[in-house]
Design an enzyme around this catalytic site. Structure first.
Site: not given
Ligand code: S3P
Length: 420
Positions: A19-20, A24, A92, A120, A166, A307, A338, A380
């Site tokens: 997903k990350s 990107r 997020g 958030r 993030q 996570d 969480r 999750r």
């Molecule tokens: C993510 C960063 C993390 C993670 C999220 C995905 C990302 O969040 O918890 O599931 O894709 O950069 P934070 O940057 O708020 O810690």
């Protein structure tokens, strides 16, 4: 969703795309000069939210017959004013990344999200963006985020007050639209997919980007999600007589802390066929049942496994001895709180758990008993409960289990397929 205990888990699980990395790749492809191809892009809700926002910013996105996605990037100045607020859904990553990019555009924009995302904290991105010269209004510290166009962004040096990939990525993205150089200083390392894709060197936690630096179109191959693998790494470790194989799992070292932690707890996890795809390490994983023992975690490892802590807490209930997790207060501002969600659910299942402001203490070895637990609007938490149900006595009812689809659309089918 009602789940029953499992006697064994066997077979192969094809995990969803990371997903990350997906989000990107989509954004950098949209900001790239020309057509980029995304191979194996995630079908889960969060990465799809990112794609839909990019489309509304005037970027053409096409599906190819072989399942790839073509993104017709228009360079750094190619986005167009969207007709409506951009809906980031539950993501997020989408909201904070897009805030960084939109802060540098010549048009006004609005970012919105679902009930969970709207709770958030967004000041963590609005603050550095304002320092750069952006004009951003939040709604009581949260989304909706109102961004005014036509700023003259300037590069800043930003010391990260929280460990967050993030926030780091948001500032680096805004830096692409700023005059001069932007520097982010990270005391605690967080996931580094953004730096890898932009080719930014990490010099002892210092990351620099030059304004106006073009992004080239390219082919992105998305690995399968380590954070999705985590549920099966724990499941196969704690369900007796299990053996699972997980092909093509992304093994970026800024994400794989859980592998080290589970091994430290006694897990039997073997990596096979280690290789690289699009600058990210990948391997096939084989997990067999093992006797786990408790572990104490604090400090820099927490950002790496952030996570994975919900599912690690499930593993801890099955481990011998005590597991302590500290320094994890960031868990309170994820898709749900969480810490509270896991403590509530695990206690309902009969586990011995103490709640701390920044973590929890779990005494392993108490037999879990099936009951009704909740997802708390969090993918999750839903999936962690699915694995807990495998080692509980009797049936476990998981309310709102569909939230798993935020990152793992066929999670429940995969559980049914490996359960023996
Ligand atoms: C993510 C960063 C993390 C993670 C999220 C995905 C990302 O969040 O918890 O599931 O894709 O950069 P934070 O940057 O708020 O810690």
């Amino acid at each position: 969703m009602q789940l029953f205990p499992a006697h064994a888990l066997k077979g192969e699980v094809w995990l969803p795309a990371d997903k990350s990395v997906s989000q990107r790749a989509a954004l950098f492809a949209a900001l790239g000069e020309g057509v980029s191809t995304l191979h194996g892009y995630a079908t889960a809700a969060d990465p799809q939210s990112m794609l839909s926002c990019i489309r509304q910013l005037g970027i053409k996105i096409e599906n190819t017959p072989d399942g790839a996605i073509l993104v017709h990037g228009k360079g750094l100045s190619g986005f167009e004013k969207p007709d409506n607020p951009l809906d980031c859904g539950n993501s997020g990553t989408a909201m904070r990344f897009l805030a960084g990019v939109l802060a540098g555009q010549p048009f006004d924009s609005i970012l919105i999200g679902d009930a969970s995302l709207s709770r958030r904290p967004m000041a963590r991105v609005a603050n550095p963006l304002r320092e750069m010269g952006a004009s951003i209004e939040l709604t009581d510290g949260h989304a909706p985020i109102f961004i005014k166009g036509n700023p003259a962004l300037r590069g800043i040096r930003y010391e990260m007050p929280v460990a967050s990939a993030q926030v780091k990525s948001c500032v680096l993205l805004a830096g692409l639209f700023a005059e001069g150089q932007t520097e982010v200083v990270e005391k605690v390392p967080t996931r580094d997919h953004t730096e890898r894709m932009l080719g930014i060197q990490n010099n002892h936690g210092r990351l620099k980007v030059e304004g106006g630096r073009p992004i080239l179109a390219q082919a992105y191959h998305i690995p399968r999600d380590f954070s999705a693998a985590a549920f099966f790494m724990v499941a196969a470790s704690i369900v007796p007589s299990s053996e699972l194989r997980l092909p093509q799992v992304g093994l970026n070292p800024s994400r794989t802390g859980l592998l080290d932690v589970l091994r430290q707890m006694g897990a039997d996890i073997v990596l096979e066929n280690e290789r690289q795809t699009s600058g990210e390490p990948v391997a096939d994983m084989r997990i067999r049942t093992a006797k786990l023992r408790g572990v104490s975690l604090d400090g820099a490892v927490i950002a790496n496994i952030i996570d994975e802590i919900p599912i690690l807490a499930v593993a801890a209930t099955q481990a011998e001895g005590i597991t302590e997790i500290r320094g994890a207060e960031e868990l309170r501002v994820k898709e749900t709180d969480r810490i509270a969600a896991m403590v509530t659910n695990l206690r309902k299942l009969g586990a011995k758990v103490e709640e701390w402001p920044d973590g929890m203490r779990i005494t392993g070895g108490y037999k879990l008993k099936g009951t009704t637990v909740e997802a708390f609007l969090d993918h999750r938490i839903a999936m962690s409960m699915g694995i807990a149900a495998f080692v509980a006595d009797g049936p476990t009812e998981i309310l709102e289990a569909h939230h798993a689809a935020v990152s793992f659309p066929d999670f429940w089918d995969q559980l049914a397929h490996i359960r023996k």
